[in-house]
Design an enzyme around this catalytic site. Structure first.
Site, mmCIF file in Angstrom:
data_model
loop_
_atom_site.group_PDB
_atom_site.id
_atom_site.type_symbol
_atom_site.label_atom_id
_atom_site.label_comp_id
_atom_site.label_asym_id
_atom_site.label_seq_id
_atom_site.Cartn_x
_atom_site.Cartn_y
_atom_site.Cartn_z
ATOM 1 N N ARG A 87 -30.903 2.942 53.544
ATOM 2 C CA ARG A 87 -31.562 1.666 53.872
ATOM 3 C C ARG A 87 -30.510 0.576 54.079
ATOM 4 O O ARG A 87 -30.679 -0.327 54.904
ATOM 5 C CB ARG A 87 -32.501 1.257 52.738
ATOM 6 C CG ARG A 87 -33.686 2.203 52.522
ATOM 7 C CD ARG A 87 -34.499 1.741 51.335
ATOM 8 N NE ARG A 87 -35.651 2.567 51.026
ATOM 9 C CZ ARG A 87 -35.618 3.626 50.216
ATOM 10 N NH1 ARG A 87 -34.494 4.011 49.652
ATOM 11 N NH2 ARG A 87 -36.731 4.308 49.962
ATOM 12 N N HIS A 89 -34.509 -0.956 45.356
ATOM 13 C CA HIS A 89 -35.275 -0.034 46.224
ATOM 14 C C HIS A 89 -34.274 0.702 47.120
ATOM 15 O O HIS A 89 -34.132 0.421 48.306
ATOM 16 C CB HIS A 89 -36.284 -0.845 47.051
ATOM 17 C CG HIS A 89 -37.116 -0.011 47.970
ATOM 18 N ND1 HIS A 89 -37.982 0.970 47.523
ATOM 19 C CD2 HIS A 89 -37.238 -0.006 49.331
ATOM 20 C CE1 HIS A 89 -38.582 1.537 48.548
ATOM 21 N NE2 HIS A 89 -38.138 0.971 49.656
ATOM 22 N N ARG A 140 -45.109 6.772 44.345
ATOM 23 C CA ARG A 140 -44.461 8.073 44.599
ATOM 24 C C ARG A 140 -44.113 8.769 43.285
ATOM 25 O O ARG A 140 -44.183 9.994 43.183
ATOM 26 C CB ARG A 140 -43.201 7.860 45.449
ATOM 27 C CG ARG A 140 -43.543 7.456 46.863
ATOM 28 C CD ARG A 140 -42.299 7.234 47.696
ATOM 29 N NE ARG A 140 -42.666 6.945 49.076
ATOM 30 C CZ ARG A 140 -41.940 6.219 49.900
ATOM 31 N NH1 ARG A 140 -40.801 5.701 49.493
ATOM 32 N NH2 ARG A 140 -42.341 6.013 51.136
ATOM 33 N N ARG A 181 -35.001 3.173 59.160
ATOM 34 C CA ARG A 181 -33.879 4.123 59.227
ATOM 35 C C ARG A 181 -34.313 5.423 59.890
ATOM 36 O O ARG A 181 -35.492 5.736 59.987
ATOM 37 C CB ARG A 181 -33.305 4.379 57.833
ATOM 38 C CG ARG A 181 -34.232 5.017 56.838
ATOM 39 C CD ARG A 181 -33.478 5.374 55.560
ATOM 40 N NE ARG A 181 -34.362 5.480 54.419
ATOM 41 C CZ ARG A 181 -33.994 6.018 53.261
ATOM 42 N NH1 ARG A 181 -32.762 6.494 53.097
ATOM 43 N NH2 ARG A 181 -34.852 6.083 52.255
ATOM 44 N N ASP A 221 -42.558 2.764 45.141
ATOM 45 C CA ASP A 221 -41.787 3.769 44.398
ATOM 46 C C ASP A 221 -42.584 4.277 43.195
ATOM 47 O O ASP A 221 -42.517 5.468 42.847
ATOM 48 C CB ASP A 221 -40.446 3.171 43.941
ATOM 49 C CG ASP A 221 -39.620 2.675 45.120
ATOM 50 O OD1 ASP A 221 -39.780 3.240 46.224
ATOM 51 O OD2 ASP A 221 -38.827 1.728 44.946
ATOM 52 N N GLY A 242 -46.316 -2.631 59.548
ATOM 53 C CA GLY A 242 -47.112 -3.848 59.733
ATOM 54 C C GLY A 242 -48.563 -3.531 60.061
ATOM 55 O O GLY A 242 -49.495 -4.120 59.493
ATOM 56 N N ASN A 286 -36.016 -3.567 55.240
ATOM 57 C CA ASN A 286 -34.886 -3.055 54.449
ATOM 58 C C ASN A 286 -33.547 -3.541 54.955
ATOM 59 O O ASN A 286 -33.431 -3.857 56.140
ATOM 60 C CB ASN A 286 -34.918 -1.517 54.498
ATOM 61 C CG ASN A 286 -35.838 -0.943 53.433
ATOM 62 O OD1 ASN A 286 -35.794 -1.360 52.283
ATOM 63 N ND2 ASN A 286 -36.661 0.030 53.812
HETATM 64 N N1 LIG Z 1 -39.792 -2.058 51.308
HETATM 65 C C1 LIG Z 1 -40.340 -0.879 51.529
HETATM 66 O O1 LIG Z 1 -40.833 -0.226 50.589
HETATM 67 C C2 LIG Z 1 -40.409 -0.329 52.910
HETATM 68 C C3 LIG Z 1 -39.682 -0.915 53.909
HETATM 69 N N2 LIG Z 1 -39.740 -0.442 55.197
HETATM 70 C C4 LIG Z 1 -38.989 -1.180 56.201
HETATM 71 O O2 LIG Z 1 -39.903 -1.921 57.003
HETATM 72 C C5 LIG Z 1 -39.329 -2.174 58.293
HETATM 73 C C6 LIG Z 1 -40.322 -1.823 59.385
HETATM 74 O O3 LIG Z 1 -40.534 -0.433 59.441
HETATM 75 P P1 LIG Z 1 -41.514 0.193 60.550
HETATM 76 O O4 LIG Z 1 -42.762 -0.591 60.609
HETATM 77 O O5 LIG Z 1 -41.582 1.650 60.295
HETATM 78 O O6 LIG Z 1 -40.676 -0.070 61.872
HETATM 79 P P2 LIG Z 1 -41.249 -0.172 63.376
HETATM 80 O O7 LIG Z 1 -40.093 -0.019 64.276
HETATM 81 O O8 LIG Z 1 -42.425 0.715 63.537
HETATM 82 O O9 LIG Z 1 -41.786 -1.684 63.450
HETATM 83 C C7 LIG Z 1 -40.956 -2.786 63.358
HETATM 84 C C8 LIG Z 1 -41.517 -3.847 64.312
HETATM 85 O O10 LIG Z 1 -40.763 -5.053 64.138
HETATM 86 C C9 LIG Z 1 -40.760 -5.691 65.402
HETATM 87 N N3 LIG Z 1 -39.723 -6.712 65.456
HETATM 88 C C10 LIG Z 1 -38.390 -6.568 65.599
HETATM 89 N N4 LIG Z 1 -37.785 -7.770 65.612
HETATM 90 C C11 LIG Z 1 -38.757 -8.698 65.452
HETATM 91 C C12 LIG Z 1 -38.773 -10.114 65.375
HETATM 92 N N5 LIG Z 1 -37.649 -10.833 65.452
HETATM 93 N N6 LIG Z 1 -39.963 -10.733 65.214
HETATM 94 C C13 LIG Z 1 -41.107 -10.034 65.123
HETATM 95 N N7 LIG Z 1 -41.158 -8.676 65.198
HETATM 96 C C14 LIG Z 1 -40.004 -8.031 65.379
HETATM 97 C C15 LIG Z 1 -40.541 -4.544 66.395
HETATM 98 O O11 LIG Z 1 -40.885 -4.916 67.708
HETATM 99 C C16 LIG Z 1 -41.429 -3.469 65.783
HETATM 100 O O12 LIG Z 1 -42.720 -3.466 66.381
HETATM 101 C C17 LIG Z 1 -38.021 -1.359 58.319
HETATM 102 O O13 LIG Z 1 -36.929 -2.186 58.045
HETATM 103 C C18 LIG Z 1 -38.220 -0.349 57.198
HETATM 104 O O14 LIG Z 1 -37.002 0.120 56.672
HETATM 105 C C19 LIG Z 1 -40.511 0.618 55.526
HETATM 106 C C20 LIG Z 1 -41.258 1.261 54.554
HETATM 107 C C21 LIG Z 1 -41.255 0.851 53.177
HETATM 108 O O1 LIG Z 2 -37.242 5.053 53.264
HETATM 109 C C1 LIG Z 2 -37.196 4.052 54.004
HETATM 110 O O2 LIG Z 2 -36.224 3.753 54.697
HETATM 111 C C2 LIG Z 2 -38.390 3.166 54.063
HETATM 112 C C3 LIG Z 2 -38.707 2.765 52.695
HETATM 113 O O3 LIG Z 2 -38.131 1.856 52.144
HETATM 114 C C4 LIG Z 2 -39.567 3.673 51.941
HETATM 115 O O4 LIG Z 2 -40.393 4.399 52.523
HETATM 116 O O5 LIG Z 2 -39.409 3.676 50.718
#
Ligand SMILES: NC(=O)C1=CN([C@@H]2O[C@H](COP(=O)(O)OP(=O)(O)OC[C@H]3O[C@@H](n4cnc5c(N)ncnc54)[C@H](O)[C@@H]3O)[C@@H](O)[C@H]2O)C=CC1
Ligand SMILES: O=C([O-])CC(=O)C(=O)O
Length: 308
Positions: A88, A175, A151, A82, A148, A12, A120
């Site tokens: 995921r 994904h 990458r 994760r 993706d 975020g 995810n």
């Molecule tokens: N689609 C994609 O390509 C990608 C997806 N992700 C996903 O994004 C998500 C976040 O990853 P990160 O930022 O690394 O995790 P993080 O743990 O650093 O941040 C997640 C944040 O969400 C907050 N949170 C939890 N519940 C909440 C709620 N109900 N309302 C508001 N905020 C809330 C937490 O307090 C935390 O600050 C994960 O599920 C991860 O797997 C991550 C990278 C790429």
């Molecule tokens: O790998 C993960 O869990 C987070 C994600 O979706 C990515 O970086 O592609």
């Protein structure tokens, strides 16, 4: 243009930073449930404004959705990432509840919002947002394929020993580690198919490294990646905010396209002011069609775990 980013964690905050650096949004609101966390990240980012030369106003909110009112675009990054060794899909138990609550809270204050889903397992979370909000399908976009594909291009450039600006390529499908479909047969170096330069073995290496791109980084970092995810999201937000009509692979609700129905999965789309303005149906080989079908079966299996 007002953009809300829910979840002020690694992804975020990176999203907010890249959006601000590109200087196209008037306002970015970061929202998190951790007391003071989003406010702190917003203040830290605002203190980069004079250094990095942007005028976007970034504010933070602890769980107060009234601060997000009137958002044009909202990005959902809330939920858990994760850890090494996990898939995921294993995140669904915790993230589904979070994403559903966040999506409905966003909509209460911003009825015309376009939502970009990042949490995810992303394709299933995107499907869940459709079910939970009933927003028109052009307004719900899952971010995965843009990352993706970035990458994929990174690995292609390595294999080709070429600059990244020389290569082009796209990843469609789910994904997930197994479900991604890197379109190696369509990838090019300055319009020349990469198969003119690379052996079968090298092309397989590129495909396999791309598919486990997120898992490789999770192994190295102990949590999942954030720079490229944040940059990819900012690209989608900019395409919508600036009505760029840019093509990205995004998770989109399909109604017959690619022979698939009632599923959100990565396909090329055109992004503009109306969100997903068109789903682009490209000609796939029989092998690519089979991989897409297999990928869709995986996503549907995960969707089956949802309580919708
Ligand atoms: N689609 C994609 O390509 C990608 C997806 N992700 C996903 O994004 C998500 C976040 O990853 P990160 O930022 O690394 O995790 P993080 O743990 O650093 O941040 C997640 C944040 O969400 C907050 N949170 C939890 N519940 C909440 C709620 N109900 N309302 C508001 N905020 C809330 C937490 O307090 C935390 O600050 C994960 O599920 C991860 O797997 C991550 C990278 C790429
Ligand atoms: O790998 C993960 O869990 C987070 C994600 O979706 C990515 O970086 O592609």
């Amino acid at each position: 243009m007002k953009v809300t980013v829910v979840g002020a964690g690694a992804v975020g905050a990176s999203c907010a930073e890249y959006i601000a650096m590109k200087n196209f949004a008037s306002e970015v609101v970061l929202l998190d449930i951790k007391e003071g966390y989003a406010e702190g990240k917003a203040m830290d980012l605002m203190q980069t404004a004079s250094l990095n030369g942007f005028d976007t106003k970034i504010t933070g909110s602890t769980s107060d959705y009234s601060k997000t009112a009137g958002s044009d675009i909202a990005v959902i990054t809330s939920g858990i990432p994760r850890k090494p060794g996990m898939t995921r899909e294993e995140l669904i138990g915790i993230n589904a509840g979070i994403v559903k609550t966040v999506a409905t809270s966003l909509l209460e204050h911003s009825p015309n919002v376009t939502i970009i889903v990042v949490s995810n397992p992303m394709d299933t979370m995107t499907y869940l947002v459709h079910k939970a909000t009933g927003l028109p399908k052009n307004k719900i976009i899952g971010m995965g394929g843009a990352l993706d594909s970035a990458r994929f291009k990174y690995r292609l450039a390595q294999a080709l020993e070429a600059p990244i600006s020389d290569v082009d390529g796209m990843v469609i499908g789910g994904h997930s580690d197994k479900g991604m479909v890197p379109l190696i047969g369509h990838a090019t170096r300055n319009s020349v198919k990469v198969s003119e330069f690379l052996s079968e073995d090298k092309m397989n290496w590129v495909v396999e490294e791309t598919k486990v791109g997120g898992a490789t980084l999770t192994g190295l970092l102990g949590t999942s990646a954030w720079y490229a995810p944040g940059a990819a999201v900012s690209g989608l937000v900019q395409a919508i905010a600036c009505d760029q009509k840019k093509m990205f692979p995004c998770s989109s609700l399909l109604e017959g396209e690619y022979g698939l129905n009632d599923i959100c999965i990565g396909v090329p789309v055109i992004l503009g002011k109306n969100g997903i303005e068109k789903i682009v149906e490209i000609e796939l080989s029989d092998a690519e069609k089979a991989k897409m079908q297999e990928s869709a079966e995986g996503v549907k299996k995960t969707n089956g775990l949802l309580d919708v």
